[in-house]
Write a protein that holds these residues in place. Structure first.
Motif, PDB file in Angstrom:
ATOM      1  N   SER A 116       0.859  -1.181   0.000  1.00 41.77           N
ATOM      2  CA  SER A 116       0.000   0.000   0.000  1.00 41.77           C
ATOM      3  C   SER A 116       0.895   1.230   0.000  1.00 41.77           C
ATOM      4  N   GLU A 117       0.306   2.354  -0.271  1.00 45.92           N
ATOM      5  CA  GLU A 117       1.059   3.602  -0.185  1.00 45.92           C
ATOM      6  C   GLU A 117       1.372   3.860   1.283  1.00 45.92           C
ATOM      7  N   GLY A 118       2.598   4.192   1.572  1.00 48.26           N
ATOM      8  CA  GLY A 118       2.992   4.457   2.948  1.00 48.26           C
ATOM      9  C   GLY A 118       2.452   5.790   3.426  1.00 48.26           C
ATOM     10  N   LYS A 119       2.182   5.867   4.728  1.00 47.44           N
ATOM     11  CA  LYS A 119       1.714   7.140   5.281  1.00 47.44           C
ATOM     12  C   LYS A 119       2.267   7.335   6.687  1.00 47.44           C
ATOM     13  N   SER A 120       2.535   8.567   7.005  1.00 44.83           N
ATOM     14  CA  SER A 120       3.030   8.930   8.322  1.00 44.83           C
ATOM     15  C   SER A 120       1.838   9.031   9.262  1.00 44.83           C
ATOM     16  N   VAL A 121       1.895   8.321  10.405  1.00 42.23           N
ATOM     17  CA  VAL A 121       0.748   8.312  11.311  1.00 42.23           C
ATOM     18  C   VAL A 121       1.093   8.674  12.749  1.00 42.23           C
ATOM     19  N   MET A 122       2.368   8.613  13.138  1.00 41.82           N
ATOM     20  CA  MET A 122       2.757   8.918  14.515  1.00 41.82           C
ATOM     21  C   MET A 122       4.107   9.630  14.515  1.00 41.82           C
ATOM     22  N   ALA A 123       4.517  10.015  15.697  1.00 37.77           N
ATOM     23  CA  ALA A 123       5.863  10.547  15.896  1.00 37.77           C
ATOM     24  C   ALA A 123       6.432   9.898  17.152  1.00 37.77           C
ATOM     25  N   ASP A 124       7.684   9.555  17.118  1.00 35.46           N
ATOM     26  CA  ASP A 124       8.402   8.958  18.240  1.00 35.46           C
ATOM     27  C   ASP A 124       7.932   7.557  18.618  1.00 35.46           C
ATOM     28  N   LYS A 156       1.367  -1.572   4.339  1.00 37.97           N
ATOM     29  CA  LYS A 156       1.062  -2.996   4.434  1.00 37.97           C
ATOM     30  C   LYS A 156       1.042  -3.645   3.070  1.00 37.97           C
ATOM     31  N   ASN A 157       1.301  -4.929   3.107  1.00 39.39           N
ATOM     32  CA  ASN A 157       1.208  -5.786   1.945  1.00 39.39           C
ATOM     33  C   ASN A 157      -0.283  -6.072   1.750  1.00 39.39           C
ATOM     34  N   THR A 158      -0.776  -5.928   0.535  1.00 39.10           N
ATOM     35  CA  THR A 158      -2.218  -6.056   0.284  1.00 39.10           C
ATOM     36  C   THR A 158      -2.684  -7.503   0.085  1.00 39.10           C
ATOM     37  N   SER A 159      -1.779  -8.447   0.122  1.00 39.87           N
ATOM     38  CA  SER A 159      -2.167  -9.851  -0.010  1.00 39.87           C
ATOM     39  C   SER A 159      -2.963 -10.294   1.215  1.00 39.87           C
TER      40      SER A 159
END
Length: 184
Positions: A116-124, A156-159
């Protein structure tokens, strides 16, 4: 009459094109397969711990290994991977052989999945990585296939096989020692 001759000439080709060859699944015994959970965090100090599972069902735990070899472009030499294993401690418990065989079959399917396309979701929060390493037997290089990465970066891997493998690795990982808030 010419149309009949043309059809007779084309018939074998049309028949061959309509037959589908049944796909023969890969045999896990022809591969070297490892499963890995890896937790790395550079915030407020350095943390690196996790485990690797081999094809015999042995779990190797590591915590702050000194000279860890990281894959480059999702490739790692077998000798470097084995060096990583030498920095880990084998647990006294072994995984169920039937479960392990099912997971090996799923690993072969998961390697076909797209990321999947990666995305930033948290810090530290660092990175919690669930992955498989595969190669044909006697190959000098293992290829890492990401199943899922959580924490600061999510991908994530979409499989569908990848989801099952990730859940299995979370079950093996257990909750103790790993803050649950970062794994949801």
């Amino acid at each position: 009459m010419n149309k009949v001759r043309l059809l007779l000439l084309l018939f074998p080709f049309l028949l061959a094109a309509s037959c589908t060859e049944e796909e023969v699944p890969d045999n896990p015994k022809e591969f070297t397969i490892y499963f890995q959970f890896d937790h790395v965090n550079h915030a407020w100090g350095y943390l690196h711990r996790g485990f690797i599972i081999d094809q015999q069902g042995t779990l190797y735990d590591y915590n702050q290994p000194g000279n860890w070899n990281w894959p480059e472009n999702d490739q790692i030499k077998v000798e470097d991977f084995e060096s990583n294993l030498l920095q880990a401690t084998a647990r006294d418990t072994f995984l169920n052989e039937n479960t392990l065989q099912k997971m090996e079959q799923l690993a072969l399917k998961a390697r076909q999945g797209r990321l999947s396309e990666g995305k930033s979701v948290m810090a530290d929060a660092g990175a919690e990585i669930y992955a498989i390493y595969l190669s044909k037997k006697n190959s000098p290089v293992l290829t890492r296939y990401l199943l899922q990465q959580r924490g600061d970066w999510y991908q994530k891997n979409t499989s569908p096989a990848s989801d099952i493998l990730t859940e299995w690795l979370i079950e093996v990982r257990g909750k103790s020692g790993f803050p649950e808030k970062h794994f949801n």
